[in-house]
Motif scaffolding. Sequence first.
Motif, mmCIF file in Angstrom:
data_model
loop_
_atom_site.group_PDB
_atom_site.id
_atom_site.type_symbol
_atom_site.label_atom_id
_atom_site.label_comp_id
_atom_site.label_asym_id
_atom_site.label_seq_id
_atom_site.Cartn_x
_atom_site.Cartn_y
_atom_site.Cartn_z
ATOM 1 N N TYR A 6 0.824 -1.190 0.000
ATOM 2 C CA TYR A 6 0.000 0.000 0.000
ATOM 3 C C TYR A 6 0.865 1.249 0.000
ATOM 4 O O TYR A 6 1.967 1.249 0.533
ATOM 5 C CB TYR A 6 -0.906 0.035 1.242
ATOM 6 C CG TYR A 6 -1.855 -1.135 1.316
ATOM 7 C CD1 TYR A 6 -3.125 -1.049 0.771
ATOM 8 C CD2 TYR A 6 -1.472 -2.317 1.924
ATOM 9 C CE1 TYR A 6 -3.999 -2.121 0.828
ATOM 10 C CE2 TYR A 6 -2.332 -3.403 1.987
ATOM 11 C CZ TYR A 6 -3.597 -3.298 1.443
ATOM 12 O OH TYR A 6 -4.444 -4.364 1.501
ATOM 13 N N HIS A 36 -5.462 4.907 1.142
ATOM 14 C CA HIS A 36 -4.269 4.299 0.577
ATOM 15 C C HIS A 36 -4.541 3.854 -0.850
ATOM 16 O O HIS A 36 -5.686 3.724 -1.271
ATOM 17 C CB HIS A 36 -3.837 3.105 1.422
ATOM 18 C CG HIS A 36 -4.948 2.107 1.636
ATOM 19 N ND1 HIS A 36 -5.701 2.076 2.784
ATOM 20 C CD2 HIS A 36 -5.447 1.149 0.833
ATOM 21 C CE1 HIS A 36 -6.611 1.119 2.673
ATOM 22 N NE2 HIS A 36 -6.489 0.537 1.498
ATOM 23 N N ILE A 38 -3.578 0.674 -3.396
ATOM 24 C CA ILE A 38 -3.036 -0.679 -3.361
ATOM 25 C C ILE A 38 -2.089 -0.892 -4.536
ATOM 26 O O ILE A 38 -2.424 -0.612 -5.679
ATOM 27 C CB ILE A 38 -4.173 -1.708 -3.408
ATOM 28 C CG1 ILE A 38 -5.092 -1.524 -2.202
ATOM 29 C CG2 ILE A 38 -3.606 -3.118 -3.440
ATOM 30 C CD1 ILE A 38 -6.269 -2.482 -2.209
#
Length: 74
Positions: A6, A36, A38
Motif C-alpha cells: 500500500y 491508501h 493498493i
Amino acid sequence: MPIFEYVCDDCGERYEKLVMSKSTKIACPKCDSSKHTIQLSVFAAPANGTKASNGGSSAPSGGGCCGGACGCQN
Ligand SMILES: [Zn+2]
C-alpha cells in the motif's frame, strides 16, 4: 497468502499488509490514515525467474499492456 503493498495517500508511506480477509483494517503505520492506494506486491507476482538465465529472451513479452509490471501476463 496475499501480501499487498500500500501507498498512503496522505504521507506517501509504503507499507505491506498480509490481508486475511476483506475486513482487515488497513491503516498507515506512520500517520494512521486509512486512505491508501493498493500496489501489486512484487513478492506475489510470478516474476520472470527461471527462463531468463538461459540467455534466450524468446518470451512473447514486451507487447503486453505493461510488460508484466501489473501482473496481467501469466
Ligand atoms: Zn500515512
